[in-house]
Design a protein around this motif. Structure first.
Motif, PDB file in Angstrom:
ATOM      1  N   VAL A 178       0.752  -1.111  -0.055  1.00 55.66           N
ATOM      2  CA  VAL A 178      -0.121   0.151   0.056  1.00 55.66           C
ATOM      3  C   VAL A 178       0.895   1.289  -0.013  1.00 55.66           C
ATOM      4  O   VAL A 178       1.970   1.382   0.812  1.00 55.66           O
ATOM      5  N   VAL A 179       0.517   2.171  -0.907  1.00 55.80           N
ATOM      6  CA  VAL A 179       1.500   3.357  -1.036  1.00 55.80           C
ATOM      7  C   VAL A 179       0.478   4.630  -1.075  1.00 55.80           C
ATOM      8  O   VAL A 179      -0.705   4.597  -1.318  1.00 55.80           O
ATOM      9  N   ASP A 180       1.019   5.687  -0.401  1.00 54.62           N
ATOM     10  CA  ASP A 180       0.479   7.050  -0.697  1.00 54.62           C
ATOM     11  C   ASP A 180       1.053   7.959  -1.714  1.00 54.62           C
ATOM     12  O   ASP A 180       2.187   8.378  -1.614  1.00 54.62           O
ATOM     13  N   PRO A 181       0.340   7.879  -2.719  1.00 54.70           N
ATOM     14  CA  PRO A 181       0.801   8.798  -3.890  1.00 54.70           C
ATOM     15  C   PRO A 181       1.543  10.107  -3.551  1.00 54.70           C
ATOM     16  O   PRO A 181       0.538  10.826  -2.953  1.00 54.70           O
ATOM     17  N   ILE A 182       2.267  10.612  -4.223  1.00 58.11           N
ATOM     18  CA  ILE A 182       2.955  12.141  -4.091  1.00 58.11           C
ATOM     19  C   ILE A 182       2.635  12.745  -5.374  1.00 58.11           C
ATOM     20  O   ILE A 182       2.067  13.742  -5.661  1.00 58.11           O
ATOM     21  N   ARG A 183       3.195  12.179  -6.401  1.00 62.25           N
ATOM     22  CA  ARG A 183       3.156  12.504  -7.883  1.00 62.25           C
ATOM     23  C   ARG A 183       3.664  11.786  -8.888  1.00 62.25           C
ATOM     24  O   ARG A 183       4.315  10.595  -8.556  1.00 62.25           O
ATOM     25  N   VAL A 184       3.317  11.762 -10.227  1.00 61.79           N
ATOM     26  CA  VAL A 184       3.798  11.252 -11.302  1.00 61.79           C
ATOM     27  C   VAL A 184       4.841  11.846 -11.958  1.00 61.79           C
ATOM     28  O   VAL A 184       4.837  13.073 -12.218  1.00 61.79           O
ATOM     29  N   LEU A 185       6.184  11.477 -12.372  1.00 62.65           N
ATOM     30  CA  LEU A 185       7.350  12.029 -12.764  1.00 62.65           C
ATOM     31  C   LEU A 185       7.463  11.137 -14.139  1.00 62.65           C
ATOM     32  O   LEU A 185       7.114  10.057 -14.390  1.00 62.65           O
ATOM     33  N   MET A 186       8.180  12.069 -15.039  1.00 65.40           N
ATOM     34  CA  MET A 186       8.864  11.256 -16.354  1.00 65.40           C
ATOM     35  C   MET A 186      10.188  11.501 -16.192  1.00 65.40           C
ATOM     36  O   MET A 186      10.663  12.556 -16.067  1.00 65.40           O
ATOM     37  N   ARG A 190      10.674   7.437 -18.953  1.00 64.89           N
ATOM     38  CA  ARG A 190       9.673   6.482 -18.356  1.00 64.89           C
ATOM     39  C   ARG A 190       8.959   7.196 -17.314  1.00 64.89           C
ATOM     40  O   ARG A 190       9.268   8.227 -16.707  1.00 64.89           O
ATOM     41  N   GLY A 191       7.518   6.510 -17.012  1.00 67.51           N
ATOM     42  CA  GLY A 191       6.623   7.097 -16.129  1.00 67.51           C
ATOM     43  C   GLY A 191       6.902   6.487 -14.709  1.00 67.51           C
ATOM     44  O   GLY A 191       7.082   5.225 -14.710  1.00 67.51           O
ATOM     45  N   TYR A 192       7.005   7.275 -13.712  1.00 65.20           N
ATOM     46  CA  TYR A 192       7.268   6.809 -12.292  1.00 65.20           C
ATOM     47  C   TYR A 192       6.141   7.273 -11.516  1.00 65.20           C
ATOM     48  O   TYR A 192       5.574   8.424 -11.547  1.00 65.20           O
ATOM     49  N   LEU A 193       5.744   6.503 -10.391  1.00 67.74           N
ATOM     50  CA  LEU A 193       5.055   7.257  -9.190  1.00 67.74           C
ATOM     51  C   LEU A 193       5.834   7.328  -7.980  1.00 67.74           C
ATOM     52  O   LEU A 193       6.587   6.307  -7.706  1.00 67.74           O
ATOM     53  N   GLU A 194       5.795   8.606  -7.648  1.00 71.14           N
ATOM     54  CA  GLU A 194       6.637   8.697  -6.494  1.00 71.14           C
ATOM     55  C   GLU A 194       5.787   8.746  -5.312  1.00 71.14           C
ATOM     56  O   GLU A 194       4.546   9.477  -5.235  1.00 71.14           O
ATOM     57  N   ALA A 195       5.851   7.667  -4.298  1.00 74.27           N
ATOM     58  CA  ALA A 195       5.006   7.843  -3.161  1.00 74.27           C
ATOM     59  C   ALA A 195       5.706   7.471  -1.931  1.00 74.27           C
ATOM     60  O   ALA A 195       6.799   6.899  -2.147  1.00 74.27           O
ATOM     61  N   GLU A 201       8.603   2.188   4.521  1.00 75.91           N
ATOM     62  CA  GLU A 201       8.363   3.406   5.553  1.00 75.91           C
ATOM     63  C   GLU A 201       9.489   4.225   5.045  1.00 75.91           C
ATOM     64  O   GLU A 201      10.204   4.924   5.825  1.00 75.91           O
ATOM     65  N   ALA A 202       9.306   4.702   3.765  1.00 78.50           N
ATOM     66  CA  ALA A 202      10.001   5.506   3.016  1.00 78.50           C
ATOM     67  C   ALA A 202       9.582   6.001   1.652  1.00 78.50           C
ATOM     68  O   ALA A 202       8.587   5.478   1.146  1.00 78.50           O
ATOM     69  N   VAL A 203       9.929   7.079   1.038  1.00 72.45           N
ATOM     70  CA  VAL A 203       9.652   7.336  -0.218  1.00 72.45           C
ATOM     71  C   VAL A 203      10.230   6.586  -1.370  1.00 72.45           C
ATOM     72  O   VAL A 203      11.444   6.505  -1.036  1.00 72.45           O
ATOM     73  N   ARG A 204       9.480   6.087  -2.017  1.00 71.56           N
ATOM     74  CA  ARG A 204      10.019   5.154  -3.134  1.00 71.56           C
ATOM     75  C   ARG A 204       9.366   5.475  -4.556  1.00 71.56           C
ATOM     76  O   ARG A 204       8.438   6.444  -4.699  1.00 71.56           O
ATOM     77  N   LEU A 205      10.254   5.318  -5.638  1.00 74.55           N
ATOM     78  CA  LEU A 205       9.893   5.533  -7.121  1.00 74.55           C
ATOM     79  C   LEU A 205       9.360   4.141  -7.477  1.00 74.55           C
ATOM     80  O   LEU A 205      10.114   3.204  -7.524  1.00 74.55           O
TER      81      LEU A 205
END
Length: 335
Positions: A178-186, A190-195, A201-205
């Motif tokens: 389960v992740v809490d989305p922050i933003r979508v990046l290119m 390539r497309g990434y979800l930063e969450a 227990e950390a921010v991941r791409l």
């Protein structure tokens, strides 16, 4: 000889936007201090100097004396002495208008584009001005899972948590989290979800094309206040000193890896081979990486990786053996 490889720079689109803003800014402020200009433009003095170095080779076709943008420096102050006609109204030939329309259509199709409305407004104006010249039946479609990126972007905008099934290439495993989305990046095309990943227990791409399943939850996203954001670069992977270091001896056909992967050090040996030092996420990924490169790459260090690659290669060779000890190739030849 030791050669350093850059780990990447800001996205080309971001740099283009800075350059387009930079020239009119400098024209309106001759003799401005570089530190002041950097503060006004929202960048660093170092980045601004790099952009100014790029402006030296920008200008009109011909690209000779009198065609390129020119500047004068007085200590830490800069003045545009020739703007290559950037202050004159732009007039496009039919071919130039069509090329610009195609480029804008491609940009509008880019998943995760933040200012899509601005791109579409600019496209509409150019199409209207170009008339029939821009009416050629050109359809632009970019590769990639646009629908998945749109769903990820929608989740980030709605502020809801997301349950994803994700394939982690570094560990060759699929996990549910389960992740809490922050933003979508290119990044790097390539497309990434930063969450915020509740499991780590950390921010991941999370790379969009490795998200196998996606379910939006009813619960709101809960990104901790201390969660930081990734610095936008052309490469998603940024090596740090705490990651394992590996040393590879690379032949001529394997040198391409130094262009595609961040390397800490590249030494050219007398026999022409390269001794490459690089950081990796973990040794399991490095083992699969080296095995995929075949005979053009040899592991020098660490010893643990040398042993792992040797064991995996021996097991692969053993899999080709036929019961009784005869190689499969010999058996088929005799049959």
């Amino acid at each position: 000889m030791t050669t350093s490889r850059p780990t990447g720079s800001r996205a080309s689109a971001d740099r283009l936007a800075r350059l387009l803003n930079l020239v009119p800014y400098l024209l309106a402020r001759p003799g401005v201090e570089i530190a002041q200009a950097a503060a006004d433009l929202g960048t660093t003095a170092r980045q601004l100097r790099e952009d100014l170095e790029l402006l030296w080779v920008c200008g009109l076709p011909g690209y000779g004396p009198g065609d390129l943008i020119d500047m004068a420096f007085d200590g830490d102050r800069v003045t545009i002495t020739y703007d290559a006609g950037i202050d004159r109204p732009l007039r496009l030939t039919p071919d130039e208008a069509l090329a610009l329309v195609v480029a804008l259509r491609m940009l509008a199709e880019t998943p995760g584009l933040a200012n899509r409305d601005a791109v579409e407004r600019a496209l509409a104006k150019i199409e209207d001005a170009a008339g029939e010249s821009a009416g050629a039946p050109v359809a632009v479609r970019l590769p990639g899972d646009t629908a998945r990126l749109d769903r990820l972007r929608s989740a980030a905008q709605s502020g809801r948590a997301v349950r994803i099934t994700y394939y982690t290439a570094a560990r060759d495993e699929t996990t549910d989290r389960v992740v809490d989305p922050i933003r979508v990046l290119m990044i790097g095309g390539r497309g990434y979800l930063e969450a915020w990943c509740r499991r780590a227990e950390a921010v991941r791409l999370f790379r969009a094309d490795r998200v196998d399943a996606l379910v939006e939850l009813d619960q709101p996203a809960a990104v901790p206040p201390q969660a930081g954001r990734h610095e936008l670069r052309e490469a998603a992977f940024q090596p740090t000193p705490d990651l394992p270091s590996v040393v590879l001896r690379v032949g001529r056909c394997g040198r391409w890896i130094t262009e595609y992967y961040p390397c800490e050090d590249v030494q050219v040996e007398p026999n022409g081979e390269w001794l490459v030092t690089m950081r990796v996420t973990d040794l399991a990924w490095a083992r699969r990486f080296v095995l995929g490169l075949g005979p053009d790459v040899t592991v020098v260090a660490p010893a643990q990786l040398v042993a792992q690659v040797h064991a995996a290669a021996s097991a692969a060779l053993a899999a080709y053996a036929v019961p009784g000890g005869a190689p499969a190739a010999d058996l088929s030849a005799s049959g």
